[in-house]
Scaffold this motif. Sequence first.
Motif, PDB file in Angstrom:
ATOM      1  N   GLY A 135       0.825  -1.197   0.000  1.00  0.00           N
ATOM      2  CA  GLY A 135       0.000   0.000   0.000  1.00  0.00           C
ATOM      3  C   GLY A 135       0.857   1.244   0.000  1.00  0.00           C
ATOM      4  N   ASP A 193      -4.805   2.583   0.770  1.00  0.00           N
ATOM      5  CA  ASP A 193      -4.842   2.017  -0.593  1.00  0.00           C
ATOM      6  C   ASP A 193      -4.103   0.685  -0.672  1.00  0.00           C
ATOM      7  N   HIS A 225      -3.559  -3.600  -0.462  1.00  0.00           N
ATOM      8  CA  HIS A 225      -4.167  -4.857  -0.872  1.00  0.00           C
ATOM      9  C   HIS A 225      -3.269  -5.991  -0.404  1.00  0.00           C
TER      10      HIS A 225
END
Length: 411
Positions: free
Chosen positions: A375, A388, A390
């Motif tokens: 991220g 943001d 994953h």
Amino acid sequence: MSTHVKEGFMDRRTVLKSFALAALMAGSQMGTASAADTIKIGEINSYTSLPAFTLPYRSGWQLALDEINAAGGINGKKLEVISRDDGGKPGDAVTAANELVSRENVSVLFGTFFSHIGLAVSDFANQRKIVFVAAEPLTDALTMEKGNRYTFRLRPGTYMQAAMLVDQAAKLPAKTWATVAPNYEYGQVAVKVFKELMSAKRPDIKWVDEQWPAMGKIDGGATVQALARAEPEAIFNVTFGADLTKFIREGNTRGLFKNRSVVSLLTGEPEYLDPLGDETPSGWIVSGYPWEQIKTPEHEAFLKAYKAKFNDYPRLGSVVGYNTMKAVAEMIRKAGSVDTDKLIAAGEGLKIDSPLGPITFRAEDHQSTMGGYIGKTAMKDGKGMMVDWHYANGADYLPALAEVAKARPKN
């Protein structure tokens, strides 16, 4: 009279000997019964050298150990962990491993953090023919050119983690890059792999500088000045711990990160992100562990249990320790024995459930499919965090089997 006394004395001495022998036999039987009901496992790590990671790691394996034993142990036997501190020195780690095997009669070894220490213990395991489950060492040599049939590795290696970051880094417009990494096995391999993977995806980029500070002894000012002189558009950083803090502090002060992209291994892990506080740079692409944002059932169960036991939140080390202990226990359960050959057979293809989801140990190189979170860094309420992000499944980033076969010794 004298004869009676002598006979009486002899009788008492015989009785005392009998009691002593009975006590010895009882003690021996108790020891045998205890040993028969317990499986000893040896653990080694750099607790005094890197407490930020290894102490949460220890809490993780202790939580897993308690859960395993509370559920009845493995095949009816309780697990006992005998732990040693290697002081961050390969020689001390090997000495500890030898004592655990020779004096404590442990059936399996696990642990280690630093790459050079993991390699030393792996070599010991190969020589002594005992299974070693490496928890944290990231060097690819552990499962590739210096791999052996006795060594398994839980955490994704340098190649895997670099590949996860490269997926994002290759999207940056930057064409000139510099690197900064600690000058030892892990740092050297991380830079090598990142450069190779990035150059393959982006043949248009140019590498303009490399900085190699001694691990734990970075001169932040000099390192930042050298990077600034090279004028890269982007930087790949591998420093961690206290070195990372010094690097960021000097970089912020001297404006190194202004209008410049940074891709950074490990920086999003709470062990290293939390101490930065309001000095946390924003927008860095990082690997890490956003523990407070992961809402999967398996992670929420782990988080609840961890907080209940330690009144603290987990770090990535906590997950690594927990998963390693679970892997060792499942290997023994599946083998139905502590016989080394049976343990190896059980470990190849071994599957475990973890707070991050299912994990499998690949048979060809003994590398697990544990993944990582990728991220960006951001600031919230004066504290650094990942946004943001994953989860990158480790199975998607394993080295190709052809490369494993080419590099790995035939043993």
